[in-house]
Write an enzyme that holds these catalytic residues in place. Structure first.
Site, short mmCIF file in Angstrom:
data_model
loop_
_atom_site.label_atom_id
_atom_site.label_comp_id
_atom_site.label_asym_id
_atom_site.label_seq_id
_atom_site.Cartn_x
_atom_site.Cartn_y
_atom_site.Cartn_z
N SER A 3 9.64 8.13 2.67
CA SER A 3 10.08 6.93 2.60
C SER A 3 8.68 5.90 2.29
O SER A 3 7.73 6.24 2.86
CB SER A 3 10.50 6.64 4.25
OG SER A 3 10.67 5.30 4.21
N GLU A 4 9.11 5.21 1.78
CA GLU A 4 8.06 4.28 0.90
C GLU A 4 7.18 3.44 2.18
O GLU A 4 5.99 2.77 1.87
CB GLU A 4 8.62 3.19 -0.07
CG GLU A 4 9.53 2.02 0.46
CD GLU A 4 10.47 1.84 -0.37
OE1 GLU A 4 10.43 0.60 -0.84
OE2 GLU A 4 11.17 2.57 -1.03
N ASN A 5 7.75 3.29 3.19
CA ASN A 5 7.22 2.38 4.30
C ASN A 5 5.95 3.53 5.02
O ASN A 5 5.23 3.10 5.99
CB ASN A 5 7.86 2.12 5.39
CG ASN A 5 8.85 3.09 6.00
OD1 ASN A 5 9.19 3.94 5.20
ND2 ASN A 5 9.12 2.92 7.17
N GLY A 6 5.83 4.86 4.48
CA GLY A 6 4.64 5.73 4.89
C GLY A 6 5.05 7.07 5.63
O GLY A 6 4.21 7.48 6.50
N SER B 21 1.20 5.48 0.27
CA SER B 21 2.69 5.86 0.01
C SER B 21 3.08 5.53 -1.33
O SER B 21 3.71 6.18 -2.24
CB SER B 21 3.74 5.21 1.17
OG SER B 21 4.90 5.62 0.90
#
Length: 223
Positions: A49-52, A91
């Site tokens: 997930s791109e939020n980490g 990320s």
């Protein structure tokens, strides 16, 4: 008579089955986030997930996720054993550095040559921001789109040429819709490899604003 369509959850199930074992995969907002619910953990698919988050787990209905951990749709999720957390800079470095095997995301339009429009409907007042879609489609080894075949007004989303602002040029490898599964072939364009049960070719073509080719063997997708 209503045109046969697949549910969002059935689409997610088909997408999950199509992911190669051992893949590192980013799931975008909407239908793609449902894919996490249908993954077989024995296949060792790792979700990003791109939020980490690297190593998130989808949460089935009736089960609580961790309120401190959310996916791209801001839904609480859980972690698999061995998962890791990082800041967004790290990320995005994973995304831009070509470390993801696959990204699955939604779209407003996909063109016959694989062009993707997924971040704006052309009205700047309605756009909160581009997000990480451009980074994902530029960096992932394969891009798959999951979307409804037409919009709410019945306008085709598979088109000969995108008219909305592009997210990426020639990046889409396959499209999963509620009517069919199509591969983007450089020589043949949109190639239908599977269709919803009871759907005719004429109905599919009427809902598509681009020429279609057909695989030698067309799989039938049950509801």
């Amino acid at each position: 008579m209503q045109t046969p369509r697949l549910s969002r959850h059935r689409m997610a199930e088909l997408l999950a089955a199509d992911i190669p074992a051992g893949s590192y995969v980013n799931l975008g907002i909407g239908i793609p986030t449902l894919v996490a619910r249908y993954l077989d953990e024995s296949r060792e698919i790792v979700l990003h997930s791109e939020n980490g988050i690297l190593g998130l787990r989808g949460v089935p209905d009736g089960v609580d996720g961790d309120e401190d951990l959310i996916n791209a749709s801001k839904v609480p999720v859980q972690l698999i054993p061995g998962a890791s957390l990082c800041d967004q800079a790290m990320s995005f470095a994973m995304m831009r550095g070509g470390h993801l095997d696959l990204t699955i995301l939604g779209a407003f339009q996909v063109a016959v040559n694989g062009d993707l429009a997924s971040w704006s409907v052309g009205n700047e007042d309605d756009v909160p921001g581009i997000g990480g879609a451009m980074d994902l489609v530029a960096g992932a080894k394969r891009v798959v789109v999951a979307m409804q075949h037409t919009d709410r007004q019945g306008t085709p989303k598979l088109v000969e040429r995108c008219t909305l602002p592009l997210t990426g040029c020639g990046v889409v490898g396959a499209v999963f819709t509620d009517m069919a599964i199509l591969d983007v072939d450089p020589a043949r364009g949109l190639v239908v490899r599977a269709m919803a049960q009871g759907l005719s070719r004429a109905e599919l073509e009427n809902a598509t604003d681009a020429p279609l080719s057909y695989a030698d063997s067309i799989e039938t997708l049950t509801p």
